[in-house]
Design a protein around this motif. Structure first.
Motif, PDB file in Angstrom:
ATOM      1  N   ARG A  51       0.835  -1.210   0.000  1.00 49.96           N
ATOM      2  CA  ARG A  51       0.000   0.000   0.000  1.00 49.96           C
ATOM      3  C   ARG A  51       0.868   1.257   0.000  1.00 49.96           C
ATOM      4  O   ARG A  51       0.591   2.213  -0.734  1.00 49.96           O
ATOM      5  N   LEU A  52       1.916   1.259   0.793  1.00 50.33           N
ATOM      6  CA  LEU A  52       2.816   2.417   0.809  1.00 50.33           C
ATOM      7  C   LEU A  52       3.406   2.655  -0.581  1.00 50.33           C
ATOM      8  O   LEU A  52       3.510   3.798  -1.032  1.00 50.33           O
ATOM      9  N   GLY A  53       3.796   1.590  -1.263  1.00 52.00           N
ATOM     10  CA  GLY A  53       4.320   1.716  -2.622  1.00 52.00           C
ATOM     11  C   GLY A  53       3.270   2.229  -3.585  1.00 52.00           C
ATOM     12  O   GLY A  53       3.550   3.080  -4.438  1.00 52.00           O
ATOM     13  N   ASP A  54       2.036   1.735  -3.445  1.00 54.29           N
ATOM     14  CA  ASP A  54       0.949   2.177  -4.322  1.00 54.29           C
ATOM     15  C   ASP A  54       0.631   3.653  -4.137  1.00 54.29           C
ATOM     16  O   ASP A  54       0.166   4.309  -5.067  1.00 54.29           O
ATOM     17  N   GLU A  55       0.893   4.182  -2.957  1.00 57.32           N
ATOM     18  CA  GLU A  55       0.601   5.583  -2.656  1.00 57.32           C
ATOM     19  C   GLU A  55       1.783   6.514  -2.939  1.00 57.32           C
ATOM     20  O   GLU A  55       1.732   7.700  -2.622  1.00 57.32           O
ATOM     21  N   SER A  56       2.832   6.003  -3.558  1.00 59.25           N
ATOM     22  CA  SER A  56       4.067   6.777  -3.713  1.00 59.25           C
ATOM     23  C   SER A  56       3.930   8.000  -4.620  1.00 59.25           C
ATOM     24  O   SER A  56       4.771   8.891  -4.569  1.00 59.25           O
ATOM     25  N   ALA A  57       2.888   8.086  -5.431  1.00 55.48           N
ATOM     26  CA  ALA A  57       2.677   9.285  -6.233  1.00 55.48           C
ATOM     27  C   ALA A  57       2.207  10.449  -5.354  1.00 55.48           C
ATOM     28  O   ALA A  57       2.381  11.611  -5.727  1.00 55.48           O
ATOM     29  N   ARG A  58       1.640  10.129  -4.183  1.00 57.94           N
ATOM     30  CA  ARG A  58       1.138  11.153  -3.267  1.00 57.94           C
ATOM     31  C   ARG A  58       2.019  11.334  -2.034  1.00 57.94           C
ATOM     32  O   ARG A  58       2.075  12.411  -1.444  1.00 57.94           O
ATOM     33  N   THR A  59       2.697  10.253  -1.633  1.00 63.08           N
ATOM     34  CA  THR A  59       3.490  10.280  -0.406  1.00 63.08           C
ATOM     35  C   THR A  59       4.755   9.460  -0.602  1.00 63.08           C
ATOM     36  O   THR A  59       4.703   8.323  -1.057  1.00 63.08           O
ATOM     37  N   THR A  60       5.891  10.046  -0.244  1.00 60.09           N
ATOM     38  CA  THR A  60       7.163   9.327  -0.254  1.00 60.09           C
ATOM     39  C   THR A  60       7.449   8.864   1.165  1.00 60.09           C
ATOM     40  O   THR A  60       7.576   9.691   2.066  1.00 60.09           O
ATOM     41  N   CYS A  61       7.514   7.550   1.363  1.00 60.09           N
ATOM     42  CA  CYS A  61       7.837   6.982   2.674  1.00 60.09           C
ATOM     43  C   CYS A  61       9.240   6.386   2.618  1.00 60.09           C
ATOM     44  O   CYS A  61       9.597   5.709   1.656  1.00 60.09           O
ATOM     45  N   ARG A  62       9.993   6.630   3.656  1.00 63.24           N
ATOM     46  CA  ARG A  62      11.327   6.062   3.776  1.00 63.24           C
ATOM     47  C   ARG A  62      11.549   5.583   5.196  1.00 63.24           C
ATOM     48  O   ARG A  62      11.008   6.142   6.140  1.00 63.24           O
ATOM     49  N   ILE A  64      14.501   4.839   8.086  1.00 67.36           N
ATOM     50  CA  ILE A  64      15.862   5.151   8.515  1.00 67.36           C
ATOM     51  C   ILE A  64      16.445   3.838   9.027  1.00 67.36           C
ATOM     52  O   ILE A  64      15.924   3.253   9.979  1.00 67.36           O
ATOM     53  N   ILE A  65      17.480   3.362   8.354  1.00 63.35           N
ATOM     54  CA  ILE A  65      18.071   2.087   8.757  1.00 63.35           C
ATOM     55  C   ILE A  65      19.575   2.246   8.988  1.00 63.35           C
ATOM     56  O   ILE A  65      20.211   3.162   8.464  1.00 63.35           O
ATOM     57  N   GLU A  66      20.091   1.322   9.761  1.00 64.19           N
ATOM     58  CA  GLU A  66      21.532   1.225   9.988  1.00 64.19           C
ATOM     59  C   GLU A  66      21.806  -0.192  10.473  1.00 64.19           C
ATOM     60  O   GLU A  66      21.114  -0.672  11.386  1.00 64.19           O
ATOM     61  N   ASP A  67      22.777  -0.834   9.888  1.00 64.25           N
ATOM     62  CA  ASP A  67      23.142  -2.205  10.277  1.00 64.25           C
ATOM     63  C   ASP A  67      21.914  -3.126  10.319  1.00 64.25           C
ATOM     64  O   ASP A  67      21.729  -3.890  11.261  1.00 64.25           O
ATOM     65  N   ARG A  68      21.075  -3.028   9.296  1.00 65.47           N
ATOM     66  CA  ARG A  68      19.869  -3.854   9.144  1.00 65.47           C
ATOM     67  C   ARG A  68      18.869  -3.684  10.286  1.00 65.47           C
ATOM     68  O   ARG A  68      18.030  -4.529  10.525  1.00 65.47           O
ATOM     69  N   GLN A  69      18.976  -2.561  10.998  1.00 62.97           N
ATOM     70  CA  GLN A  69      18.001  -2.210  12.026  1.00 62.97           C
ATOM     71  C   GLN A  69      17.167  -1.046  11.513  1.00 62.97           C
ATOM     72  O   GLN A  69      17.711  -0.115  10.898  1.00 62.97           O
ATOM     73  N   VAL A  70      15.867  -1.090  11.775  1.00 62.01           N
ATOM     74  CA  VAL A  70      14.982   0.027  11.443  1.00 62.01           C
ATOM     75  C   VAL A  70      14.996   0.973  12.633  1.00 62.01           C
ATOM     76  O   VAL A  70      14.569   0.615  13.732  1.00 62.01           O
ATOM     77  N   LEU A  71      15.532   2.173  12.399  1.00 61.13           N
ATOM     78  CA  LEU A  71      15.670   3.151  13.475  1.00 61.13           C
ATOM     79  C   LEU A  71      14.535   4.161  13.497  1.00 61.13           C
ATOM     80  O   LEU A  71      14.293   4.803  14.520  1.00 61.13           O
ATOM     81  N   GLY A  72      13.858   4.330  12.366  1.00 60.46           N
ATOM     82  CA  GLY A  72      12.772   5.291  12.309  1.00 60.46           C
ATOM     83  C   GLY A  72      12.167   5.341  10.929  1.00 60.46           C
ATOM     84  O   GLY A  72      12.514   4.550  10.040  1.00 60.46           O
ATOM     85  N   GLY A  73      11.246   6.271  10.768  1.00 55.59           N
ATOM     86  CA  GLY A  73      10.581   6.451   9.485  1.00 55.59           C
ATOM     87  C   GLY A  73      10.290   7.920   9.240  1.00 55.59           C
ATOM     88  O   GLY A  73      10.229   8.727  10.177  1.00 55.59           O
ATOM     89  N   ILE A  74      10.129   8.262   7.968  1.00 54.72           N
ATOM     90  CA  ILE A  74       9.793   9.623   7.581  1.00 54.72           C
ATOM     91  C   ILE A  74       8.929   9.556   6.330  1.00 54.72           C
ATOM     92  O   ILE A  74       9.149   8.705   5.466  1.00 54.72           O
ATOM     93  N   ALA A  75       7.933  10.412   6.285  1.00 54.16           N
ATOM     94  CA  ALA A  75       7.018  10.446   5.144  1.00 54.16           C
ATOM     95  C   ALA A  75       6.848  11.885   4.676  1.00 54.16           C
ATOM     96  O   ALA A  75       6.692  12.794   5.493  1.00 54.16           O
ATOM     97  N   LEU A  76       6.893  12.069   3.368  1.00 48.65           N
ATOM     98  CA  LEU A  76       6.666  13.369   2.733  1.00 48.65           C
ATOM     99  C   LEU A  76       5.384  13.288   1.923  1.00 48.65           C
ATOM    100  O   LEU A  76       5.297  12.520   0.963  1.00 48.65           O
ATOM    101  N   ARG A  77       4.390  14.048   2.325  1.00 50.93           N
ATOM    102  CA  ARG A  77       3.130  14.139   1.579  1.00 50.93           C
ATOM    103  C   ARG A  77       3.295  15.248   0.546  1.00 50.93           C
ATOM    104  O   ARG A  77       3.670  16.364   0.889  1.00 50.93           O
ATOM    105  N   HIS A  78       3.013  14.942  -0.705  1.00 49.00           N
ATOM    106  CA  HIS A  78       3.374  15.831  -1.810  1.00 49.00           C
ATOM    107  C   HIS A  78       2.440  17.011  -2.025  1.00 49.00           C
ATOM    108  O   HIS A  78       2.841  17.997  -2.645  1.00 49.00           O
ATOM    109  N   HIS A  79       1.197  16.929  -1.558  1.00 45.82           N
ATOM    110  CA  HIS A  79       0.209  17.959  -1.895  1.00 45.82           C
ATOM    111  C   HIS A  79      -0.436  18.526  -0.636  1.00 45.82           C
ATOM    112  O   HIS A  79      -0.666  17.806   0.331  1.00 45.82           O
TER     113      HIS A  79
END
Length: 168
Positions: A51-62, A64-79
């Motif tokens: 779903r996150l991939g399908d919404e990528s035209a409206r929102t960029t989700c990323r 934050i990883i390091e050493d194969r650990q998920v440290l956080g997340g960030i989302a940019l809504r385009h509109h």
């Protein structure tokens, strides 16, 4: 060295570890979780990532990883729509054990670069009025306080960041 990556099912266990550290619920800002997302099962997790991939035209989700650990997340809504008017263009969160390292500011800086490439000229960022760590992160990236307003989640600080076009 941290990295920003597109959400992936390959990090299912690492993401679950981060999610468990926050505790139950959908309060991890920057991950795009909703109350209907079933991230506890592999199939539900895969559906959420899709779903996150399908919404990528409206929102960029990323993530934050390091050493194969998920440290956080960030989302940019385009509109600038009704949701963004109260929640902001950008949501971010860093798991408790990884806080205090500047990861949120680093990730926000990368997302501002991405917003410039998308041609976005101004971004609204919103954080809880008492969340001074997020307020400081936003201010360090150029956020100018508009004021504090009531939102469905309580009082929130509203910041604007004006972006200059990318060079080149």
């Amino acid at each position: 060295m941290p990295d920003l990556i597109t959400p992936t099912t390959r990090l299912y266990r690492a993401w679950l570890d981060a999610h468990a550290e926050w505790g139950p619920g959908t309060h991890e800002d920057g991950f795009g979780l909703t109350s209907t997302d079933d991230v506890g099962s592999r199939a539900g997790f895969a559906s959420w990532v899709r779903r996150l991939g399908d919404e990528s035209a409206r929102t960029t989700c990323r993530w934050i990883i390091e050493d194969r650990q998920v440290l956080g997340g960030i989302a940019l809504r385009h509109h600038l729509d009704e949701y963004v008017r109260w929640a902001g263009h950008v949501g971010f969160g860093v798991r408790p054990s990884a806080r205090g390292r500047g990861l949120a500011g680093w990730a926000l800086g990368r997302m501002l670069d991405h917003a410039r490439l998308l041609g976005i000229e101004q971004l609204l960022l919103v954080c809880a009025a008492d969340n001074m760590a997020s307020a400081t992160t936003i201010q360090r990236q150029g956020g100018v306080l508009e004021g504090i307003r009531d939102t469905p989640l309580g009082p929130a600080r509203r910041y604007w960041i004006t972006l200059t076009p990318p060079i080149g």
